[in-house]
Design a protein around this motif. Structure first.
Motif, PDB file in Angstrom:
ATOM      1  N   ALA A 329      -9.576  21.415 -16.892  1.00  0.00           N
ATOM      2  CA  ALA A 329      -8.626  20.799 -17.819  1.00  0.00           C
ATOM      3  C   ALA A 329      -7.791  21.862 -18.525  1.00  0.00           C
ATOM      4  O   ALA A 329      -6.568  21.720 -18.666  1.00  0.00           O
ATOM      5  N   ASN A 330      -8.434  22.955 -18.981  1.00  0.00           N
ATOM      6  CA  ASN A 330      -7.708  24.033 -19.651  1.00  0.00           C
ATOM      7  C   ASN A 330      -6.693  24.694 -18.723  1.00  0.00           C
ATOM      8  O   ASN A 330      -5.550  24.953 -19.112  1.00  0.00           O
ATOM      9  N   VAL A 331      -7.112  24.964 -17.500  1.00  0.00           N
ATOM     10  CA  VAL A 331      -6.219  25.604 -16.534  1.00  0.00           C
ATOM     11  C   VAL A 331      -5.024  24.702 -16.218  1.00  0.00           C
ATOM     12  O   VAL A 331      -3.869  25.149 -16.198  1.00  0.00           O
ATOM     13  N   SER A 332      -5.292  23.416 -15.998  1.00  0.00           N
ATOM     14  CA  SER A 332      -4.221  22.477 -15.666  1.00  0.00           C
ATOM     15  C   SER A 332      -3.262  22.296 -16.830  1.00  0.00           C
ATOM     16  O   SER A 332      -2.042  22.254 -16.648  1.00  0.00           O
ATOM     17  N   LYS A 333      -3.792  22.209 -18.036  1.00  0.00           N
ATOM     18  CA  LYS A 333      -2.943  22.043 -19.215  1.00  0.00           C
ATOM     19  C   LYS A 333      -2.042  23.249 -19.403  1.00  0.00           C
ATOM     20  O   LYS A 333      -0.843  23.114 -19.721  1.00  0.00           O
ATOM     21  N   ALA A 334      -2.577  24.454 -19.198  1.00  0.00           N
ATOM     22  CA  ALA A 334      -1.770  25.668 -19.340  1.00  0.00           C
ATOM     23  C   ALA A 334      -0.633  25.691 -18.322  1.00  0.00           C
ATOM     24  O   ALA A 334       0.497  26.081 -18.647  1.00  0.00           O
ATOM     25  N   LYS A 335      -0.909  25.256 -17.097  1.00  0.00           N
ATOM     26  CA  LYS A 335       0.137  25.222 -16.061  1.00  0.00           C
ATOM     27  C   LYS A 335       1.238  24.230 -16.421  1.00  0.00           C
ATOM     28  O   LYS A 335       2.430  24.515 -16.243  1.00  0.00           O
ATOM     29  N   ILE A 336       0.838  23.066 -16.916  1.00  0.00           N
ATOM     30  CA  ILE A 336       1.824  22.045 -17.282  1.00  0.00           C
ATOM     31  C   ILE A 336       2.698  22.529 -18.437  1.00  0.00           C
ATOM     32  O   ILE A 336       3.931  22.375 -18.423  1.00  0.00           O
ATOM     33  N   GLU A 337       2.091  23.141 -19.451  1.00  0.00           N
ATOM     34  CA  GLU A 337       2.860  23.624 -20.599  1.00  0.00           C
ATOM     35  C   GLU A 337       3.797  24.757 -20.202  1.00  0.00           C
ATOM     36  O   GLU A 337       4.929  24.829 -20.692  1.00  0.00           O
ATOM     37  N   GLU A 338       3.338  25.637 -19.311  1.00  0.00           N
ATOM     38  CA  GLU A 338       4.209  26.720 -18.838  1.00  0.00           C
ATOM     39  C   GLU A 338       5.395  26.153 -18.065  1.00  0.00           C
ATOM     40  O   GLU A 338       6.534  26.614 -18.213  1.00  0.00           O
ATOM     41  N   GLN A 339       5.149  25.139 -17.256  1.00  0.00           N
ATOM     42  CA  GLN A 339       6.241  24.497 -16.519  1.00  0.00           C
ATOM     43  C   GLN A 339       7.225  23.841 -17.478  1.00  0.00           C
ATOM     44  O   GLN A 339       8.453  23.930 -17.293  1.00  0.00           O
ATOM     45  N   ASN A 340       6.714  23.187 -18.507  1.00  0.00           N
ATOM     46  CA  ASN A 340       7.589  22.559 -19.493  1.00  0.00           C
ATOM     47  C   ASN A 340       8.490  23.586 -20.166  1.00  0.00           C
ATOM     48  O   ASN A 340       9.696  23.362 -20.327  1.00  0.00           O
ATOM     49  N   ARG A 341       7.915  24.713 -20.572  1.00  0.00           N
ATOM     50  CA  ARG A 341       8.703  25.745 -21.243  1.00  0.00           C
ATOM     51  C   ARG A 341       9.747  26.344 -20.302  1.00  0.00           C
ATOM     52  O   ARG A 341      10.890  26.598 -20.703  1.00  0.00           O
ATOM     53  N   ARG A 342       9.349  26.561 -19.050  1.00  0.00           N
ATOM     54  CA  ARG A 342      10.288  27.138 -18.075  1.00  0.00           C
ATOM     55  C   ARG A 342      11.468  26.202 -17.822  1.00  0.00           C
ATOM     56  O   ARG A 342      12.627  26.633 -17.817  1.00  0.00           O
ATOM     57  N   LEU A 343      11.179  24.931 -17.617  1.00  0.00           N
ATOM     58  CA  LEU A 343      12.247  23.970 -17.349  1.00  0.00           C
ATOM     59  C   LEU A 343      13.152  23.789 -18.563  1.00  0.00           C
ATOM     60  O   LEU A 343      14.376  23.640 -18.421  1.00  0.00           O
ATOM     61  N   ASP A 344      12.571  23.806 -19.760  1.00  0.00           N
ATOM     62  CA  ASP A 344      13.373  23.679 -20.970  1.00  0.00           C
ATOM     63  C   ASP A 344      14.308  24.879 -21.110  1.00  0.00           C
ATOM     64  O   ASP A 344      15.484  24.730 -21.483  1.00  0.00           O
ATOM     65  N   LYS A 345      13.791  26.054 -20.805  1.00  0.00           N
ATOM     66  CA  LYS A 345      14.621  27.269 -20.874  1.00  0.00           C
ATOM     67  C   LYS A 345      15.760  27.213 -19.872  1.00  0.00           C
ATOM     68  O   LYS A 345      16.901  27.593 -20.173  1.00  0.00           O
ATOM     69  N   GLU A 346      15.475  26.720 -18.664  1.00  0.00           N
ATOM     70  CA  GLU A 346      16.512  26.606 -17.635  1.00  0.00           C
ATOM     71  C   GLU A 346      17.586  25.603 -18.046  1.00  0.00           C
ATOM     72  O   GLU A 346      18.780  25.840 -17.818  1.00  0.00           O
ATOM     73  N   ARG A 347      17.178  24.496 -18.636  1.00  0.00           N
ATOM     74  CA  ARG A 347      18.168  23.506 -19.074  1.00  0.00           C
ATOM     75  C   ARG A 347      19.086  24.084 -20.143  1.00  0.00           C
ATOM     76  O   ARG A 347      20.306  23.860 -20.124  1.00  0.00           O
TER      77      ARG A 347
END
Length: 399
Positions: A329-347
């Motif tokens: 759960a911790n590993v998956s949550k970290a991946k999802i949050e990193e993806q969210n931050r990356r996509l937000d930065k790209e937008r």
């Protein structure tokens, strides 16, 4: 289902205060926290818990005038009883995440979509028909803001829920209360729901307000007091009781208006307008869930058949926590949050804005709505409207 696949972990392997002490006065949605302080539901799944006591909404829909307002107050109060024993926070939805729900009797269906990344905003659309044949639609936006104030964490909900009756054009709106999480520094965490909620019948004029009182200790949580006023503004009845017990309505002595209260409701000498059902069996080993909450993340083969890939039930971090695998759960949550931050930065770099898939802002919302994230009580309807098409895709599974 009667219980979750795995019991809730007993001990946390980290200090929550060591994380929060650097965040006093800040919005906690910007801070990354371990998945093991969560409950295995997302915030948009939690919004559907407002519909747990759907029979009270049916009562309101099939009543008229002041009795409709009385039943609507009962329905609004019913949204809070299941929160008091939920010490763990729900997962924050990712942008574009969705969740749908259909009532067991098949009369009501709900769709929720996360439309803003920060501040996080979810939008919902509910449609259905009461047993008496009254059609209704509900809309609204909820924007959560959480802050740490040293002795407690406060979760505020901006926005309102709105209901329209298509056959008559009548409109209703009501607010949400705040949540306080106590003993975050030391001792056993406990939850309190606080604040005054207003309920308004925009078309016919009846109003109500009730207060969830701040508790001095956990044993005194849930106290509710309030009043109901008729279309002329005259005080019609008082509301008193507990969100985790019974709530009663008592006619106002000396009321001389034209309205008449349902004879079942005569204070504690009569029937309560709301009775809390309690928690699920063995709830303290299952995140303090009610039986209704227990069902929200269940994923049977039939449910899986036509789900969109954006559905909360397919999140790997929530699923891992429910299965008792804290590390995954911790590993998956970290991946999802990193993806969210990356996509937000790209937008932001491309100066792009996210377009919701199933909702759009209403026509004529006005220039002010461009900066406004949610609509409030005075607006009488949600800032966003449902585009349509979701349930047709849900039938075919063609996403």
């Amino acid at each position: 289902r009667a219980r979750l696949p795995a019991p809730q972990p007993v001990n946390q392997s980290f200090s929550l205060f060591s994380i929060l002490r650097h965040a006093i006065g800040k919005d906690l949605t910007k801070i990354s926290l371990p998945a093991t302080i969560n409950q295995p539901l997302t915030i948009i799944q939690r919004t559907v818990e407002d519909l747990e006591y759907i029979h009270l909404l049916y009562d309101a829909l099939d009543a008229r005038g002041i009795n409709r307002m009385t039943a609507l107050v009962a329905f609004c109060v019913s949204a809070f009883g299941g929160w008091y024993w939920r010490k763990e926070k729900p997962f924050s939805p990712t942008l574009g995440e969705t969740y749908d729900w259909t009532s067991p009797d098949g009369r009501v269906r709900a769709l929720v979509e996360q439309v803003e990344y920060f501040p996080p905003v979810c939008v919902w659309h509910v449609e259905g028909t009461s047993p008496g044949g009254t059609r209704f639609e509900m809309s609204g936006e909820l924007a959560g803001i959480s802050k740490f104030w040293g002795s407690y964490v406060e979760f505020l909900v901006n926005g309102c829920l709105h209901m329209r009756l298509p056959d008559t054009g009548e409109r209703f709106s009501w607010e949400k209360a705040a949540m306080h999480v106590h003993n975050v520094i030391s001792g056993d965490l406990w939850i309190d729901m606080v604040g005054t909620q207003r309920v308004v019948a925009h078309t016919t004029g009846e109003t109500a307000s009730f207060k969830l009182h701040r508790a001095s200790k956990r044993e005194r949580r849930g106290k509710v007091t309030g009043e109901i006023r008729d279309k002329d503004g005259a005080k019609f009845a008082t509301v008193a009781g507990s969100a985790v017990g019974d709530v009663y309505v008592t006619p106002e002595p000396g009321y001389v208006g034209s309205e008449t209260l349902d004879p079942r409701y005569r204070g504690q000498e009569g029937d309560p307008i709301f009775t809390w059902r309690g928690l699920a069996p063995d709830a303290m080993q299952q995140y303090g869930f009610t039986e209704f909450a227990m069902s929200l993340n269940e994923l049977t083969r039939e449910q899986l058949r036509n789900l969109p890939p954006t559905d909360s039930r397919l999140r790997p971090d929530t699923r891992a926590l429910e299965d008792g695998d804290g590390h995954r759960a911790n590993v998956s949550k970290a991946k999802i949050e990193e993806q969210n931050r990356r996509l937000d930065k790209e937008r932001k770099k491309k100066k792009e804005t996210h377009e919701p898939l199933w909702f759009e802002k209403r026509d004529g919302a006005g220039a002010a709505s461009k900066s406004r994230k949610v609509n409030y009580l005075e607006h009488g309807e949600g800032l966003y409207k449902y585009k349509g098409g979701y349930w047709e895709r849900r039938e075919t599974g063609q996403w």
